[in-house]
Each structure stands twice: as C-alpha cells, then as structure tokens.
Motif scaffolding. Structure first.
Motif, PDB file in Angstrom:
ATOM      1  N   THR A  76       0.837  -1.206   0.000  1.00 11.74           N
ATOM      2  CA  THR A  76       0.000   0.000   0.000  1.00 11.74           C
ATOM      3  C   THR A  76       0.866   1.248   0.000  1.00 11.74           C
ATOM      4  OG1 THR A  76      -0.127   0.303   2.406  1.00 11.74           O
ATOM      5  CG2 THR A  76      -1.803  -1.130   1.381  1.00 11.74           C
ATOM      6  N   ASP A  77       2.080   1.128   0.568  1.00 11.86           N
ATOM      7  CA  ASP A  77       2.979   2.271   0.738  1.00 11.86           C
ATOM      8  C   ASP A  77       2.330   3.341   1.624  1.00 11.86           C
ATOM      9  OD1 ASP A  77       5.608   2.739   0.246  1.00 11.86           O
ATOM     10  OD2 ASP A  77       5.299   3.820  -1.633  1.00 11.86           O
ATOM     11  N   GLU A  78       1.468   2.877   2.535  1.00  8.22           N
ATOM     12  CA  GLU A  78       0.740   3.751   3.466  1.00  8.22           C
ATOM     13  C   GLU A  78       1.017   3.308   4.897  1.00  8.22           C
ATOM     14  OE1 GLU A  78      -1.151   6.339   2.607  1.00  8.22           O
ATOM     15  OE2 GLU A  78      -1.284   6.029   0.447  1.00  8.22           O
ATOM     16  N   LEU A  79       0.490   4.065   5.849  1.00  7.17           N
ATOM     17  CA  LEU A  79       0.554   3.689   7.258  1.00  7.17           C
ATOM     18  C   LEU A  79      -0.587   2.715   7.549  1.00  7.17           C
ATOM     19  CD1 LEU A  79       1.094   7.240   8.801  1.00  7.17           C
ATOM     20  CD2 LEU A  79       2.827   5.462   8.429  1.00  7.17           C
ATOM     21  N   CYS A  80      -0.243   1.513   7.994  1.00 14.29           N
ATOM     22  CA  CYS A  80      -1.253   0.487   8.244  1.00 14.29           C
ATOM     23  C   CYS A  80      -1.284   0.156   9.735  1.00 14.29           C
ATOM     24  CB  CYS A  80      -0.930  -0.772   7.431  1.00 14.29           C
ATOM     25  SG  CYS A  80      -0.979  -0.478   5.654  1.00 14.29           S
ATOM     26  N   PRO A  81      -2.456   0.276  10.378  1.00 12.00           N
ATOM     27  CA  PRO A  81      -2.547   0.028  11.813  1.00 12.00           C
ATOM     28  C   PRO A  81      -2.451  -1.459  12.146  1.00 12.00           C
ATOM     29  CG  PRO A  81      -4.722   0.433  10.928  1.00 12.00           C
ATOM     30  CD  PRO A  81      -3.752   0.651   9.801  1.00 12.00           C
ATOM     31  N   CYS A  82      -2.395  -1.726  13.437  1.00  8.68           N
ATOM     32  CA  CYS A  82      -2.366  -3.091  13.953  1.00  8.68           C
ATOM     33  C   CYS A  82      -3.512  -3.909  13.356  1.00  8.68           C
ATOM     34  CB  CYS A  82      -2.489  -3.029  15.477  1.00  8.68           C
ATOM     35  SG  CYS A  82      -2.531  -4.619  16.283  1.00  8.68           S
ATOM     36  N   ASP A  98      -9.037  -2.667   4.356  1.00  6.76           N
ATOM     37  CA  ASP A  98      -9.264  -1.811   5.516  1.00  6.76           C
ATOM     38  C   ASP A  98      -8.710  -0.403   5.228  1.00  6.76           C
ATOM     39  OD1 ASP A  98     -10.244  -4.010   6.869  1.00  6.76           O
ATOM     40  OD2 ASP A  98      -8.554  -4.194   8.249  1.00  6.76           O
ATOM     41  N   ASP A  99      -9.186   0.568   5.999  1.00  7.52           N
ATOM     42  CA  ASP A  99      -8.666   1.914   5.878  1.00  7.52           C
ATOM     43  C   ASP A  99      -7.228   1.978   6.376  1.00  7.52           C
ATOM     44  OD1 ASP A  99     -11.053   2.914   4.886  1.00  7.52           O
ATOM     45  OD2 ASP A  99     -11.813   3.481   6.866  1.00  7.52           O
ATOM     46  N   VAL A 100      -6.441   2.808   5.730  1.00  6.97           N
ATOM     47  CA  VAL A 100      -5.084   3.077   6.186  1.00  6.97           C
ATOM     48  C   VAL A 100      -5.126   4.342   7.023  1.00  6.97           C
ATOM     49  CG1 VAL A 100      -3.973   1.902   4.240  1.00  6.97           C
ATOM     50  CG2 VAL A 100      -4.513   4.335   4.066  1.00  6.97           C
ATOM     51  N   LEU A 101      -4.062   4.596   7.750  1.00  5.14           N
ATOM     52  CA  LEU A 101      -3.987   5.797   8.582  1.00  5.14           C
ATOM     53  C   LEU A 101      -3.531   6.992   7.752  1.00  5.14           C
ATOM     54  CD1 LEU A 101      -2.240   4.218  11.678  1.00  5.14           C
ATOM     55  CD2 LEU A 101      -4.677   4.683  11.402  1.00  5.14           C
TER      56      LEU A 101
END
Length: 179
Positions: free
Chosen positions: A161-167, A173-176
């Motif tokens: 995703t190259d995004e911030l992914c939560p626990c 799912d949504d990324v941060l």
C-alpha cells in the motif's frame, strides 16, 4: 542477521522445481525474478515434521502471492537432490508451485545471518524483499514453531500500500492518514 532496510545479498543457488528428473533442477539468482517482490522462507531440514506443514501452507497461498506480483522461494541447507527426494516421497510437496533453494555451502543463509549457531541449519526465517532488492520484513521463529503464511501475505499487502497500516490491518481496511 540482516534486517529491514538492508539489501538482499547476492546469491546463485541450485533449486528443485519438479519431481521429473528431466527438468527437476535450475539455477536461481538475484536476477531470476527481477522487478518482482520476493518472499523467501527458509526452514531447518528436509524430511522433518513442522517444515512440510509450512511449505504446504505457503503452496496453498501461492496464487495469492502471485496475484500480488510476489514470487515465493523456499530453501534450506539441504541439497537439491535431497529436496527432490523429499518432494518425490511426500504427497504434500510433490507439486509445489515454487522453487526449493539448496544452500548446501551455507553461504546465503550465512550472508542473511540465519544459520543456526547450534544446529548448523537455516533458522525458520522469512524475508519479504521489494522489487529493488531491499528487505522490508523479517520474521524468525524458533526451530520448533511453524509460521503463518496468512500473516506473511497480510504484511505483503500492507507493504504494497505504501501507506501507514494500523495493527491487524487487512487488505481493504482503511489506512492511517497523517494529520
């Protein structure tokens, strides 16, 4: 042990790709899957008990990895001939859809830092390597504990995703978003 951000070391290994002796072996190196994500997972020994459960588990997920432009590679310090014998005689391994690397000189496992000091075999280690050859994930368990192919796939999804992914993030799912 090499870790996240390190470059995957150069390697050139024999690999077992079939039970048919006419085309059972090939050479695999850093350029064989150039431009793809690599998921390298090492195990201690052929003809053991935990190892085939993991290999079969990754094989069941092979298409999911391919769908993400990732090539699975498994390996140990056993020879390509031992891999061939194991594949030939173990029903769950006969039709593996990915190569089994033979690091009999222990050079690759040593370069990765996963040669077990006490046993002299590969540790149960997994590396996700991006298309530029950079290690993005490392996962090592005790020799007696199998790992989860689903978790490795989840992490690959998150990395891609190259995004911030939560626990416990999962694909879809949504990324941060940073404020």
């Amino acid at each position: 042990m090499l870790t996240v951000g390190d470059k995957l070391p150069s390697f050139n290994l024999k690999a077992t790709v079939s039970t048919d002796l006419n085309n059972a072996f090939t050479d695999i190196d850093n350029d064989t899957y150039k431009g793809k994500w690599l998921v390298l997972f090492f195990y201690p020994k052929d003809f053991t008990f935990v190892c085939p459960t993991e290999i079969a588990g990754f094989a069941a997920q092979n298409q999911a990895f391919l769908d993400r432009d990732a090539q699975l590679l498994t390996g140990s310090t056993d020879s390509e001939f031992v891999h061939h014998a194991w594949r030939t005689h173990h029903k769950d391994l006969a039709n593996l859809p990915f190569p089994m690397l033979a690091d009999i000189k222990r050079e690759f496992t040593s370069a990765l830092g996963i040669l077990d000091k006490n046993e002299g075999v590969a540790q149960r280690a997994t590396f996700i390597v991006d298309p530029d050859g950079i290690i993005r994930f490392v996962y090592v368990t005790d020799l007696s504990v199998g790992r989860s192919p689903d978790e490795v796939l989840r992490v690959l999804d998150a990395l891609q995703t190259d995004e911030l992914c939560p626990c416990n993030w999962k694909q879809g799912d949504d990324v941060l978003k940073a404020a």
